[in-house]
Write a protein that holds these residues in place. Structure first.
Motif, PDB file in Angstrom:
ATOM      1  N   GLY A  32       0.813  -1.207   0.000  1.00  0.00           N
ATOM      2  CA  GLY A  32       0.000   0.000   0.000  1.00  0.00           C
ATOM      3  C   GLY A  32       0.847   1.257   0.000  1.00  0.00           C
ATOM      4  N   GLY A  33       2.138   1.131   0.284  1.00  0.00           N
ATOM      5  CA  GLY A  33       3.041   2.271   0.278  1.00  0.00           C
ATOM      6  C   GLY A  33       3.396   2.672  -1.146  1.00  0.00           C
ATOM      7  N   ARG A  50      -1.658   5.227   2.347  1.00  0.00           N
ATOM      8  CA  ARG A  50      -3.060   5.610   2.506  1.00  0.00           C
ATOM      9  C   ARG A  50      -3.876   4.483   3.124  1.00  0.00           C
ATOM     10  N   LEU A  51      -4.903   4.874   3.835  1.00  0.00           N
ATOM     11  CA  LEU A  51      -5.898   3.916   4.299  1.00  0.00           C
ATOM     12  C   LEU A  51      -6.836   3.644   3.131  1.00  0.00           C
ATOM     13  N   ASN A  52      -6.947   2.386   2.740  1.00  0.00           N
ATOM     14  CA  ASN A  52      -7.878   1.998   1.683  1.00  0.00           C
ATOM     15  C   ASN A  52      -8.303   0.548   1.910  1.00  0.00           C
ATOM     16  N   PHE A  53      -9.079   0.021   1.013  1.00  0.00           N
ATOM     17  CA  PHE A  53      -9.587  -1.344   1.144  1.00  0.00           C
ATOM     18  C   PHE A  53      -8.466  -2.362   1.340  1.00  0.00           C
ATOM     19  N   PHE A  54      -7.335  -2.157   0.669  1.00  0.00           N
ATOM     20  CA  PHE A  54      -6.236  -3.125   0.703  1.00  0.00           C
ATOM     21  C   PHE A  54      -5.331  -2.976   1.926  1.00  0.00           C
ATOM     22  N   THR A  55      -5.352  -1.820   2.581  1.00  0.00           N
ATOM     23  CA  THR A  55      -4.491  -1.607   3.755  1.00  0.00           C
ATOM     24  C   THR A  55      -5.268  -1.620   5.066  1.00  0.00           C
ATOM     25  N   GLY A  60     -10.464  -1.082  11.214  1.00  0.00           N
ATOM     26  CA  GLY A  60     -10.641   0.109  10.396  1.00  0.00           C
ATOM     27  C   GLY A  60      -9.460   1.054  10.287  1.00  0.00           C
ATOM     28  N   SER A  61      -8.291   0.630  10.755  1.00  0.00           N
ATOM     29  CA  SER A  61      -7.092   1.458  10.594  1.00  0.00           C
ATOM     30  C   SER A  61      -6.112   0.716   9.678  1.00  0.00           C
ATOM     31  N   VAL A  62      -5.001   1.370   9.345  1.00  0.00           N
ATOM     32  CA  VAL A  62      -4.016   0.735   8.471  1.00  0.00           C
ATOM     33  C   VAL A  62      -3.368  -0.442   9.204  1.00  0.00           C
ATOM     34  N   PHE A  63      -3.336  -1.562   8.533  1.00  0.00           N
ATOM     35  CA  PHE A  63      -2.727  -2.802   9.022  1.00  0.00           C
ATOM     36  C   PHE A  63      -1.257  -2.554   9.361  1.00  0.00           C
ATOM     37  N   GLY A  64      -0.809  -3.034  10.513  1.00  0.00           N
ATOM     38  CA  GLY A  64       0.580  -2.844  10.936  1.00  0.00           C
ATOM     39  C   GLY A  64       1.586  -3.393   9.936  1.00  0.00           C
ATOM     40  N   GLY A  65       1.222  -4.486   9.265  1.00  0.00           N
ATOM     41  CA  GLY A  65       2.110  -5.057   8.253  1.00  0.00           C
ATOM     42  C   GLY A  65       2.287  -4.132   7.064  1.00  0.00           C
ATOM     43  N   ILE A  99       2.210   4.226  17.391  1.00  0.00           N
ATOM     44  CA  ILE A  99       1.841   5.257  18.360  1.00  0.00           C
ATOM     45  C   ILE A  99       0.342   5.530  18.353  1.00  0.00           C
ATOM     46  N   LYS A 100      -0.228   5.689  17.156  1.00  0.00           N
ATOM     47  CA  LYS A 100      -1.658   5.953  17.012  1.00  0.00           C
ATOM     48  C   LYS A 100      -2.167   5.150  15.826  1.00  0.00           C
ATOM     49  N   PRO A 101      -3.441   4.743  15.847  1.00  0.00           N
ATOM     50  CA  PRO A 101      -3.998   4.073  14.672  1.00  0.00           C
ATOM     51  C   PRO A 101      -3.989   5.022  13.469  1.00  0.00           C
ATOM     52  N   VAL A 102      -3.574   4.503  12.318  1.00  0.00           N
ATOM     53  CA  VAL A 102      -3.531   5.304  11.096  1.00  0.00           C
ATOM     54  C   VAL A 102      -4.882   5.179  10.400  1.00  0.00           C
ATOM     55  N   ARG A 103      -5.586   6.286  10.318  1.00  0.00           N
ATOM     56  CA  ARG A 103      -6.887   6.312   9.649  1.00  0.00           C
ATOM     57  C   ARG A 103      -6.933   7.365   8.549  1.00  0.00           C
ATOM     58  N   LYS A 104      -5.771   7.817   8.130  1.00  0.00           N
ATOM     59  CA  LYS A 104      -5.669   8.832   7.085  1.00  0.00           C
ATOM     60  C   LYS A 104      -4.363   8.616   6.338  1.00  0.00           C
ATOM     61  N   THR A 105      -4.072   9.450   5.379  1.00  0.00           N
ATOM     62  CA  THR A 105      -2.828   9.348   4.624  1.00  0.00           C
ATOM     63  C   THR A 105      -1.664   9.841   5.475  1.00  0.00           C
ATOM     64  N   VAL A 106      -0.602   9.035   5.503  1.00  0.00           N
ATOM     65  CA  VAL A 106       0.600   9.396   6.257  1.00  0.00           C
ATOM     66  C   VAL A 106       1.820   9.346   5.339  1.00  0.00           C
ATOM     67  N   TYR A 107       2.883   9.988   5.771  1.00  0.00           N
ATOM     68  CA  TYR A 107       4.091  10.124   4.954  1.00  0.00           C
ATOM     69  C   TYR A 107       5.322   9.856   5.810  1.00  0.00           C
TER      70      TYR A 107
END
Length: 166
Positions: A32-33, A50-55, A60-65, A99-107
């Motif tokens: 997903g990166g 990004r958080l999407n169907f595949f990540t 409901g947050s981005v999978f740690g993997g 640190i925090k659940p990722v529920r948005k686009t991160v960089y």
């Protein structure tokens, strides 16, 4: 895709082409990166996740993997490109702090400075090998940090490495 980080470096045609190809490489694409910037000298790389169907994970947050997978190969590939064929570069270990659940686009920004490169070259010239830690973090546009990672890399002179493999 864009990057949130300011830089004075520029992409070259070659680094832009490698960036586009790398983003299509199946093992990386599935994380997903996406690499959104790669300087012509490879000293600076920016990654977007990004958080999407595949990540998305079960809660409901981005999978740690996906978080780890998106940053896993970057420092190693940077060093291989920068140092060239006279060196062997391997990942030794990684530590990720969620640190925090990722529920948005991160960089994340991966930067290797000239001082670090000089340190690596000097240590390898002196000892034949060297181990170094690099740190990066996934953050949003506001600068909020969601995950931090420390990657430990092994760098060796190719002749030293070949001799010690036997």
């Amino acid at each position: 895709m864009k990057t949130i980080f300011e830089t004075r470096r520029k992409e070259s045609r070659e680094s832009k082409g490698k960036r586009l190809l790398f983003n299509w490489f199946p093992a990386y694409r599935r994380t997903g990166g996406r690499i959104v910037f790669c300087s012509g000298d490879w000293n600076e790389v920016h990654v977007c996740l990004r958080l999407n169907f595949f990540t998305k994970n079960y809660v409901g947050s981005v999978f740690g993997g996906s978080i780890y997978g998106a940053l896993d190969p970057i420092y190693m590939i940077q060093l291989i490109r920068i140092l060239g064929n006279d060196y062997v570069v391997w990942d030794k270990s990684a530590q990720v702090k969620f640190i925090k659940p990722v529920r948005k686009t991160v960089y994340a920004k991966f930067e290797i400075g000239d001082e670090q490169l000089a340190e690596i070259r000097e240590a390898v010239a002196r000892n034949g090998k060297y181990t170094i830690d690099f740190t990066t973090a996934f953050q949003d546009e506001a600068g909020t940090i969601y995950a931090e990672a420390v990657k430990t890399l092994y760098i060796a002179d190719k002749a030293f490495y070949s001799l010690n493999q036997k």
